[in-house]
Design a protein around this motif. Structure first.
Motif, PDB file in Angstrom:
ATOM      1  N   LYS A  59      39.360 -67.547 -28.037  1.00  0.00           N
ATOM      2  CA  LYS A  59      40.121 -67.195 -29.231  1.00  0.00           C
ATOM      3  C   LYS A  59      40.747 -65.829 -29.024  1.00  0.00           C
ATOM      4  CE  LYS A  59      37.439 -69.836 -32.637  1.00  0.00           C
ATOM      5  NZ  LYS A  59      36.683 -69.778 -33.927  1.00  0.00           N
ATOM      6  N   ASP A 101      38.434 -63.178 -32.763  1.00  0.00           N
ATOM      7  CA  ASP A 101      37.191 -63.937 -32.922  1.00  0.00           C
ATOM      8  C   ASP A 101      36.890 -64.226 -34.389  1.00  0.00           C
ATOM      9  OD1 ASP A 101      35.933 -61.683 -34.087  1.00  0.00           O
ATOM     10  OD2 ASP A 101      34.969 -61.084 -32.209  1.00  0.00           O
ATOM     11  N   ASP A 102      35.801 -64.928 -34.645  1.00  0.00           N
ATOM     12  CA  ASP A 102      35.479 -65.377 -35.996  1.00  0.00           C
ATOM     13  C   ASP A 102      35.181 -64.228 -36.956  1.00  0.00           C
ATOM     14  OD1 ASP A 102      35.823 -67.994 -35.231  1.00  0.00           O
ATOM     15  OD2 ASP A 102      33.695 -68.347 -34.828  1.00  0.00           O
ATOM     16  N   SER A 103      34.858 -63.064 -36.410  1.00  0.00           N
ATOM     17  CA  SER A 103      34.609 -61.902 -37.267  1.00  0.00           C
ATOM     18  C   SER A 103      35.878 -61.116 -37.559  1.00  0.00           C
ATOM     19  CB  SER A 103      33.571 -60.977 -36.613  1.00  0.00           C
ATOM     20  OG  SER A 103      34.111 -60.357 -35.450  1.00  0.00           O
TER      21      SER A 103
END
Length: 432
Positions: free
Chosen positions: A218, A221-223
């Motif tokens: 990615k 990122d997911d954060s």
């Protein structure tokens, strides 16, 4: 039509050929000045970017809307893509923003500044089912768990291939199941040094980001933090760069320059110099006029399927005095009846999945040869959710500047992306 992919950024990839100034068109419904009506009627302003084909397509859709809802009138304003974002933000800041506005990757440049109205409740009230109507891209224009735009146009990146070259190399047509190894082997078989090349290249972010997500990586990122120098990203970028500088299956910048002024991958493919090009829907119009035998196929895969989607959505500005009428208009514009106009005029790929799977799209009246248009519908299942962060413009500039030497073969991916990562960490603010 030849698209300079370096310019096709942050405006939905289709905002070229715009007129020199704002073009204003009006579709009139009721003559009453009912701009604040709560019953879904009133006068609206809608801003979009583009040129003559876009003007025609949008106006036809608006005319259909007004025919169904005569209590609504819409003034359509076409703004050149190069100045669209600045112009619309100025309008909103002055309290006179458009009721409906076209947005793309820059959607959260607006939403993060409180310039757009969240559409969750409005869309639900209007009967818009984002997932059912648009599939994976239904939530594409979201930020911090709120929806800020309804998809309008959306076509996945696809593979264009030269049938004659494939036959000469004794290769079957590309498929969505091609791995990176199979793809590279095909590019090598299709390359004739100094004469023809296997692939147009992946320097455009929309291409190599697809490799990143295929590789399990990615960009953000997911954060919400940049992940530019993570292993999956580094591996994907290096694979893309090696196609040029190690394997020689993609023309170098000098070789592209030798093809002629402003000849990019799309044009070189149309000229028969390249066997495979990955790009968007817009390449079809030019290829219908070319002398090569070509076909289309889905983008190949890596560890998983992933592909970039091109398009735009419709949002409602914070200054709209009549959001009820605006969402009523958007609901109609996203319906099959209105979305069919997008393909009937040859403008783009409609975001509505029902239309993508219907005869209007699969067999457009203007198509002069058999083309597997179902590829777009198949590819919609592979679309990854790109990080449309508020710092989109700055992020793209960081990649463009930071990877210049990499694409010239002067740096490896790890070195280039480590520097880009440091730059992004000063730009990107994690969502919270």
């Amino acid at each position: 039509m030849t698209i300079d992919r370096a310019r096709v950024t942050r405006r939905g990839f289709l905002g070229l050929g715009a007129a020199a100034g704002i073009i204003t068109l009006t579709a009139c419904g009721s003559d009453s000045d009912d701009s604040g009506s709560s019953n879904g009627g009133g006068k609206l302003v809608m801003t979009v970017w583009g040129g003559e084909p876009d003007k025609t397509a949008y106006q036809k859709r608006i005319d259909l809307l007004v025919k169904k809802y005569p209590e609504i009138s819409i003034t359509l304003q076409l703004i050149p893509g190069e100045t669209y974002e600045q112009k619309v933000q100025t309008m909103i800041a002055g309290g006179s923003g458009p009721d409906i506005m076209q947005v793309a990757e820059n959607v959260n440049v607006y939403s993060s500044k409180n310039q757009l109205q969240p559409l969750d409740d409005l869309a639900k009230g209007a009967g818009i089912d984002l997932e059912q109507q648009f599939g994976p891209i239904g939530s594409l224009y979201s930020y911090k768990d709120k929806v800020y735009a309804v998809p309008d146009r959306s076509g996945a990146m696809i593979t264009y291939y030269n049938k004659t070259m494939f036959a000469a190399a004794n290769l079957d047509a590309p498929t969505a199941d091609w791995t990176w190894e199979q793809t590279l082997a095909a590019f090598k078989a299709l390359t004739v040094p100094g004469k023809q090349w296997g692939y147009a290249g992946a320097e455009w972010w929309a291409a190599w980001w697809g490799f990143v997500y295929q590789n399990g990586g990615k960009i953000i990122d997911d954060s919400g933090k940049p992940a530019a120098n993570s292993d999956p990203v580094v591996e994907a970028l290096q694979w893309a760069g090696d196609l040029v500088n190690k394997h020689g299956v993609v023309p170098t910048k000098k070789q592209y320059a030798d093809f002629g002024a402003d000849v990019n991958g799309d044009a070189a493919f149309a000229q028969g110099k390249i066997a495979v090009s990955t790009t968007g829907f817009w390449a079809i119009s030019g290829l219908l006029k070319s002398n090569i035998e070509w076909g289309i196929a889905p983008f190949w895969r890596g560890k998983q399927q992933a592909v970039t989607a091109f398009g735009s959505g419709l949002a409602i500005s914070r200054t709209s005095k009549n959001p009820n009428a605006a969402i009523k208009a958007i609901e109609f514009l996203s319906s099959p009846d209105a979305q069919k106009v997008i393909i009937e005029t040859g403008q783009d790929v409609p975001a509505n999945l029902e239309v993508q799977k219907g005869d209007a799209f699969l067999k457009p009246t203007w198509m002069t040869k058999p083309v597997a248009m179902n590829v777009f519908g198949e590819s919609s299942a592979f679309v990854y959710r790109a990080p449309f962060i508020p710092e989109w413009n700055e992020m793209q500039k960081a990649f463009e500047n930071g990877l210049a030497n990499f694409w010239l073969g002067k740096e490896d991916a790890r070195t280039a992306l480590t520097a880009v990562q440091k730059r992004l960490e000063t730009i990107v603010k994690p969502a919270g």
